[in-house]
Design an enzyme around this catalytic site. Sequence first.
Site, PDB file in Angstrom:
ATOM      1  N   ASN A   1       0.864  -1.172   0.000  1.00 30.00           N
ATOM      2  CA  ASN A   1       0.000   0.000   0.000  1.00 30.00           C
ATOM      3  C   ASN A   1       0.901   1.223   0.000  1.00 30.00           C
ATOM      4  O   ASN A   1       1.456   1.588   1.027  1.00 30.00           O
ATOM      5  CB  ASN A   1      -0.884  -0.046   1.268  1.00 30.00           C
ATOM      6  CG  ASN A   1      -1.722   1.205   1.440  1.00 30.00           C
ATOM      7  OD1 ASN A   1      -1.786   2.053   0.541  1.00 30.00           O
ATOM      8  ND2 ASN A   1      -2.365   1.336   2.595  1.00 30.00           N
ATOM      9  N   TRP A   2       1.034   1.822  -1.183  1.00 32.69           N
ATOM     10  CA  TRP A   2       1.968   2.946  -1.307  1.00 32.69           C
ATOM     11  C   TRP A   2       1.398   4.224  -0.691  1.00 32.69           C
ATOM     12  O   TRP A   2       2.101   5.219  -0.564  1.00 32.69           O
ATOM     13  CB  TRP A   2       2.309   3.197  -2.780  1.00 32.69           C
ATOM     14  CG  TRP A   2       3.096   2.096  -3.427  1.00 32.69           C
ATOM     15  CD1 TRP A   2       3.498   0.910  -2.857  1.00 32.69           C
ATOM     16  CD2 TRP A   2       3.602   2.073  -4.767  1.00 32.69           C
ATOM     17  NE1 TRP A   2       4.203   0.167  -3.755  1.00 32.69           N
ATOM     18  CE2 TRP A   2       4.283   0.845  -4.949  1.00 32.69           C
ATOM     19  CE3 TRP A   2       3.536   2.967  -5.842  1.00 32.69           C
ATOM     20  CZ2 TRP A   2       4.902   0.505  -6.158  1.00 32.69           C
ATOM     21  CZ3 TRP A   2       4.144   2.612  -7.049  1.00 32.69           C
ATOM     22  CH2 TRP A   2       4.820   1.399  -7.197  1.00 32.69           C
ATOM     23  N   LYS A   3       0.125   4.211  -0.353  1.00 33.54           N
ATOM     24  CA  LYS A   3      -0.545   5.402   0.206  1.00 33.54           C
ATOM     25  C   LYS A   3      -0.276   6.612  -0.703  1.00 33.54           C
ATOM     26  O   LYS A   3      -0.207   6.460  -1.911  1.00 33.54           O
ATOM     27  CB  LYS A   3      -0.082   5.629   1.644  1.00 33.54           C
ATOM     28  CG  LYS A   3      -0.255   4.366   2.492  1.00 33.54           C
ATOM     29  CD  LYS A   3      -0.068   4.585   3.953  1.00 33.54           C
ATOM     30  CE  LYS A   3      -0.233   3.250   4.678  1.00 33.54           C
ATOM     31  NZ  LYS A   3      -0.158   3.384   6.133  1.00 33.54           N
TER      32      LYS A   3
ATOM     33  N   HIS B   1      -9.605   1.375   4.815  1.00 36.41           N
ATOM     34  CA  HIS B   1      -8.337   1.531   5.538  1.00 36.41           C
ATOM     35  C   HIS B   1      -8.544   2.491   6.711  1.00 36.41           C
ATOM     36  O   HIS B   1      -9.312   3.437   6.610  1.00 36.41           O
ATOM     37  CB  HIS B   1      -7.261   2.069   4.579  1.00 36.41           C
ATOM     38  CG  HIS B   1      -5.898   2.029   5.178  1.00 36.41           C
ATOM     39  ND1 HIS B   1      -5.453   2.986   6.056  1.00 36.41           N
ATOM     40  CD2 HIS B   1      -4.902   1.123   5.056  1.00 36.41           C
ATOM     41  CE1 HIS B   1      -4.216   2.668   6.444  1.00 36.41           C
ATOM     42  NE2 HIS B   1      -3.869   1.543   5.850  1.00 36.41           N
TER      43      HIS B   1
ATOM     44  N   GLU C   1      -6.883   4.864   7.776  1.00 30.22           N
ATOM     45  CA  GLU C   1      -6.655   6.285   7.461  1.00 30.22           C
ATOM     46  C   GLU C   1      -7.893   6.894   6.813  1.00 30.22           C
ATOM     47  O   GLU C   1      -8.220   8.060   7.029  1.00 30.22           O
ATOM     48  CB  GLU C   1      -5.415   6.424   6.565  1.00 30.22           C
ATOM     49  CG  GLU C   1      -4.142   6.205   7.372  1.00 30.22           C
ATOM     50  CD  GLU C   1      -3.004   5.578   6.597  1.00 30.22           C
ATOM     51  OE1 GLU C   1      -3.019   5.571   5.354  1.00 30.22           O
ATOM     52  OE2 GLU C   1      -2.069   5.070   7.269  1.00 30.22           O
TER      53      GLU C   1
ATOM     54  N   GLU D   1      -5.464  -4.690  10.692  1.00 25.22           N
ATOM     55  CA  GLU D   1      -4.426  -3.682  10.877  1.00 25.22           C
ATOM     56  C   GLU D   1      -4.699  -2.885  12.149  1.00 25.22           C
ATOM     57  O   GLU D   1      -5.455  -1.910  12.124  1.00 25.22           O
ATOM     58  CB  GLU D   1      -4.408  -2.715   9.690  1.00 25.22           C
ATOM     59  CG  GLU D   1      -4.153  -3.378   8.351  1.00 25.22           C
ATOM     60  CD  GLU D   1      -3.602  -2.385   7.346  1.00 25.22           C
ATOM     61  OE1 GLU D   1      -2.486  -2.610   6.872  1.00 25.22           O
ATOM     62  OE2 GLU D   1      -4.268  -1.374   7.059  1.00 25.22           O
TER      63      GLU D   1
ATOM     64  N   GLY E   1       2.432   2.507  10.712  1.00 23.72           N
ATOM     65  CA  GLY E   1       3.380   3.603  10.528  1.00 23.72           C
ATOM     66  C   GLY E   1       4.087   4.027  11.798  1.00 23.72           C
ATOM     67  O   GLY E   1       4.754   5.058  11.834  1.00 23.72           O
TER      68      GLY E   1
ATOM     69  N   SER F   1       3.272  -1.904  10.353  1.00 22.33           N
ATOM     70  CA  SER F   1       4.728  -1.984  10.547  1.00 22.33           C
ATOM     71  C   SER F   1       5.310  -3.360  10.245  1.00 22.33           C
ATOM     72  O   SER F   1       6.196  -3.829  10.962  1.00 22.33           O
ATOM     73  CB  SER F   1       5.118  -1.512  11.949  1.00 22.33           C
ATOM     74  OG  SER F   1       4.737  -0.162  12.131  1.00 22.33           O
TER      75      SER F   1
ATOM     76  N   GLY G   1       2.779  -1.065   4.287  1.00 20.68           N
ATOM     77  CA  GLY G   1       2.844   0.347   3.932  1.00 20.68           C
ATOM     78  C   GLY G   1       4.288   0.765   3.688  1.00 20.68           C
ATOM     79  O   GLY G   1       4.846   0.530   2.617  1.00 20.68           O
ATOM     80  N   GLY G   2       4.891   1.352   4.705  1.00 18.10           N
ATOM     81  CA  GLY G   2       6.241   1.919   4.593  1.00 18.10           C
ATOM     82  C   GLY G   2       7.255   1.013   3.901  1.00 18.10           C
ATOM     83  O   GLY G   2       7.983   1.461   3.005  1.00 18.10           O
TER      84      GLY G   2
HETATM   85  P1  PGA Z   1       2.741   0.435   7.616  1.00 19.10           P
HETATM   86  O1  PGA Z   1       1.289   0.598   6.949  1.00 19.10           O
HETATM   87  O2  PGA Z   1       3.305  -0.857   7.081  1.00 19.10           O
HETATM   88  O3  PGA Z   1       3.516   1.633   7.147  1.00 19.10           O
HETATM   89  O4  PGA Z   1       2.555   0.399   9.089  1.00 19.10           O
HETATM   90  C1  PGA Z   1       0.432  -0.493   6.778  1.00 19.10           C
HETATM   91  C2  PGA Z   1      -0.894  -0.037   6.209  1.00 19.10           C
HETATM   92  O5  PGA Z   1      -1.398   1.003   6.636  1.00 19.10           O
HETATM   93  O6  PGA Z   1      -1.470  -0.696   5.318  1.00 19.10           O
END
Ligand code: PGA
Length: 256
Positions: free
Chosen positions: A10-12, A96, A98, A168, A174, A214, A235-236
Site C-alpha cells: 500500500n503505497w498510500k 483503511h 486512514e 491492521e 506507521g 509496521s 505500507g512503509g
Molecule cells: P505500515 O502501513 O506498514 O507503514 O505500518 C500499513 C498499512 O497502513 O497498510
Amino acid sequence: MTRRPFIAGNWKMNTRRQTAIELVRQLLNGLNQDVRTEVAVCPPNPYLTVVADLVAGSPIELGAQNLYPAGDGAYTGEVHAGMLTDVGCRFVILGHSERRQYFAETDAFVAEKLQSALAGNLVPIVCVGETLEQRQADQTDEVVRAQILGSLEGLDEVRAAGIVIAYEPVWAIGTGLTATPEQAEAVHQLIRKLLGELFTPEVAAQIRIQYGGSVKADNAAQLLSQPNIDGALVGGASLKAADFLAIIAAAEATLA
Ligand code: PGA
C-alpha cells in the site's frame, strides 16, 4: 485447506511517476517469475496506468487504494470500480483506517463499497483494526467484530470466499510498533471464527486474512508463520524494493 499467501504493498500518498517506475523495475528484477506468493502493489491513482504497463505479464498484480460506489456520473474527484478494472486493477483496498479516520468512513459505507467492488470484478481488501485506546480498554474483540459485521453487511456466501480481510491494528500502522505474532494470531483467529459464523466454516477457511501494521523485513517471517496469518498489507516497507522483496521471500519460505 491451504490459502495462497498474499503480500500487497500500500503505497498510500507516496511516490512520483519516476520513483514509482524505479520501484517497480527493482521489484520485477528481484522477483522470481515463478513466485508462488500472490503479490500486488497499490499505487496512487495517477500512477496506476504507468505501473499497469510495467507489470503486465509479470507476477505483480495491481490494486487501488479506494473507490467510490457509483457508476459514471457527477461525483467530482472520485473514481469507480469500472475505471479501476479498465486500467488493470484486480484489487482494491477498502476501509483503511486512514480513510476511516481522516474521511469519516463508516462500516456502512465500506459495505457499500464492497458491493460495488464485487459487482465490478475487483477483489476487495477490507481493513479492520482497533485503536490503541480501544486495545488498552480491552475492546479489541468487540471493535473488530463490529467492523467485520458492519463492513461485510450484505455479502453473500458465494462471494465471501474470494474477499481478503486485512487486520491492521491502528496503533501499529506507521509507528514501528508491531503486534506480536501471538497478538495478531489471536485476532486473526477471532476473525476467522466470526467469518465461519457469518458464512460457513468452509468459506471462512478460504478467506485470506492479511496482517498490516509496521510489517518489515525482519518481523515478517514470524508473523507469516502463524496459522491464520495469510499475508501482509505493507505500507512503509513496500516503498523500498529490497524490503518488500524480503517480505515476499518470507511468505515464500512458509510454502517450503
Ligand atoms: P505500515 O502501513 O506498514 O507503514 O505500518 C500499513 C498499512 O497502513 O497498510
